[in-house]
Design an enzyme around this catalytic site. Structure first.
Site, short mmCIF file in Angstrom:
data_model
loop_
_atom_site.label_atom_id
_atom_site.label_comp_id
_atom_site.label_asym_id
_atom_site.label_seq_id
_atom_site.Cartn_x
_atom_site.Cartn_y
_atom_site.Cartn_z
N ASP A 1 1.00 2.34 3.82
CA ASP A 1 0.15 3.42 3.32
C ASP A 1 0.99 4.70 3.15
OD1 ASP A 1 -1.94 4.92 2.39
OD2 ASP A 1 -3.10 4.89 4.25
N HIS B 1 0.84 -1.21 0.00
CA HIS B 1 0.00 0.00 0.00
C HIS B 1 0.87 1.25 0.00
CE1 HIS B 1 -3.91 1.93 1.74
NE2 HIS B 1 -3.24 2.80 1.00
N HIS C 1 3.14 14.00 1.73
CA HIS C 1 2.73 15.37 1.42
C HIS C 1 3.89 16.25 1.87
CE1 HIS C 1 -1.42 14.28 0.49
NE2 HIS C 1 -1.44 13.53 1.58
O1 DOR Z 1 -4.54 9.74 4.76
C1 DOR Z 1 -4.66 9.30 3.63
N1 DOR Z 1 -3.87 9.73 2.63
N2 DOR Z 1 -5.58 8.37 3.39
C2 DOR Z 1 -5.87 7.98 2.15
O2 DOR Z 1 -6.74 7.17 1.96
C3 DOR Z 1 -5.19 8.58 0.98
C4 DOR Z 1 -3.86 9.07 1.38
C5 DOR Z 1 -3.24 9.95 0.33
O3 DOR Z 1 -3.21 9.56 -0.84
O4 DOR Z 1 -2.77 11.04 0.68
ZN ZN Z 2 -3.67 4.77 1.08
#
Ligand code: DOR
Ligand code: ZN
Length: 433
Positions: free
Chosen positions: A292, A58, A296
């Site tokens: 995940d 992920h 940013h």
């Molecule tokens: O916090 C998150 N950021 N959750 C998500 O589902 C997408 C991800 C992102 O792509 O920034």
């Molecule tokens: Zn994600």
């Protein structure tokens, strides 16, 4: 026995146990596991651990569309230094990966930049051509049940019922962002507590219940980033569903004093949730651990909390943090290997994740005595920050991708060689070939 291309010697994790062995590699695959082997190149790691390399099932590499945050070059360099040789990228890029053309375009970008192997998820939208996306090389499908970065949330499961039936027919897994949009509270936020209030635990449990009741036969559902303690008994009652937990939901919570840097969906929750996830990981209710990785920029994260985007980077710290938990005796080594190597390979159909014959020789070498402090300035993601600053991690000493040494003592040594993990049907002549 004939000479191997490469032999990697050490304390190898084979058949669920550690044993002093040689891994013999030919043409990138493991072809022998023996006490002794001869090879053109022999890497002798003594008593260090030789483990399958990690799979991060992920990640969001932001490429194309937001390459100021990350791209397949920097993201894969970060992966490599964290022992990850295979990344599965999510579809909420720009353009989103919801058409075959966008999928092939992303595949050609990744093939030109990635240092590690990659698979690409396709996003489910009403009317998307699941069969074509599957034959065009999607490693799996992603369904967003709530709004988050990107614009891929569906209005209901009913709205994509036909598409989900087509996913079931494809045999590929459906990874789900399980938050119920209808239970979100849309109030202004100025803290992690507010963010949690707006995306309460019931958001997740309600979405999981709806998935359980969806009645699409044969669908292989995989719940991403499980975060709420109440989700765990639900998952136990759904033996056909697999699930994932992130290091941030295991190690951080709403009291972690991270401000915007801790803003993520699903949110960081309470200490009790964290502890319950930990126990579920140990007991095997949660199948895999994935980062995940959602980078940013610092500037964006320092904005007014309400406007800061959600997401936490983590592809490089996934294995090091989990290995530290092994060292601290919180989880056994076998659970680490099943969570970041074996089970991700099983769920997404990857020929990696185990030191066994005919698998890709994707390997990480680890010195369990060598913990280091995690520091953002030593990591390789373009976003240049980490929520795990100063926590301890065990970073790999060496990483091999299909038998080729790619990283040694914190330095990239191999040429770029990342490949797409899914063999696609070549006959259709889709853009990007
Ligand atoms: O916090 C998150 N950021 N959750 C998500 O589902 C997408 C991800 C992102 O792509 O920034
Ligand atoms: Zn994600």
């Amino acid at each position: 026995m004939e000479k191997m291309d490469v032999v990697i010697k050490g304390k190898c994790f084979v058949d669920g146990q550690l044993a002093q062995r040689c891994i013999g590699v030919k043409d990138g695959r493991i072809v022998a596991v023996r006490a002794d082997l001869d090879g053109e190149r022999v890497f002798d790691y003594g008593h260090k651990l030789v483990l399958p390399a990690a799979i991060d099932a992920h990640v969001h590499m932001r490429d194309p569309g937001a390459t100021h945050k990350e791209d397949f070059g920097t993201g894969s360099l970060s992966a490599l230094h964290g022992g990850v040789t295979c990344i599965l990228d999510m579809p909420n890029s720009d353009p989103p990966t919801t058409t075959a053309a966008a999928l092939r375009e992303k595949a050609s970008i990744a093939a030109s930049k990635s240092l590690v192997d990659f698979g690409l998820f396709a996003g489910i939208t009403p009317g998307c051509d699941v069969e074509l996306l599957s034959s065009s090389g999607a490693v799996g499908f992603k369904l967003y049940m709530a709004g988050t970065t990107g614009n891929l949330q569906v209005s209901s499961l009913e709205a994509v019922r036909e598409e989900l039936e087509a996913v079931a027919a494809s045999g590929k897994a459906l990874a789900v962002h399980a938050e119920d949009e209808g239970l979100r509270i849309k109030g202004a936020e100025s803290s992690l507590g507010d963010h949690l209030r707006n995306r309460p635990n019931e958001c997740e449990t309600s979405a999981i219940r709806k998935l359980g009741e969806s009645g699409v036969g044969g669908l292989r559902t995989h719940i991403c980033h499980v975060s709420a303690k109440e989700s765990l008994p639900l998952l136990e009652g759904m033996p056909n569903i697999t699930s994932e937990v992130t290091p941030h939901h295991l190690l951080l919570d709403m009291d972690s004093k991270l401000e915007g840097f801790g803003k993520v969906n699903p949110p960081l929750r309470r200490r009790g949730d964290r502890q319950a996830l930990f126990n579920a990981l140990k007991e095997g209710t949660l199948d895999i651990i994935a980062s995940d990785h959602a980078p940013h920029t610092t500037e964006e994260k320092e904005e007014d909390f309400d406007f800061a985007p959600s997401g936490i980077p983590g592809v490089e710290t996934l294995a090091p943090l989990m290995l530290q938990l092994v060292r601290d005796k919180h989880i056994p080594l076998s659970r680490f290997v099943s969570g970041v190597c074996e089970r991700p390979a099983d769920i997404f159909g990857l020929n990696k994740g185990r030191l066994e014959l005919q698998r890709d020789a994707d390997i990480m070498v680890v010195d369990m005595m060598d913990s280091t402090e995690i520091r953002a300035d030593r990591l390789h993601s373009k976003c240049a920050w980490t929520p795990y600053e100063r926590l301890s991690g065990i970073f790999p000493k060496a990483v091999f991708l299909r038998g080729k040494i790619m990283m040694e003592d914190g330095t990239q040594v191999g040429e770029r060689a990342g490949r797409e993990v899914v063999e696609r049907e070549k006959s259709r002549g889709i853009a990007g070939d």
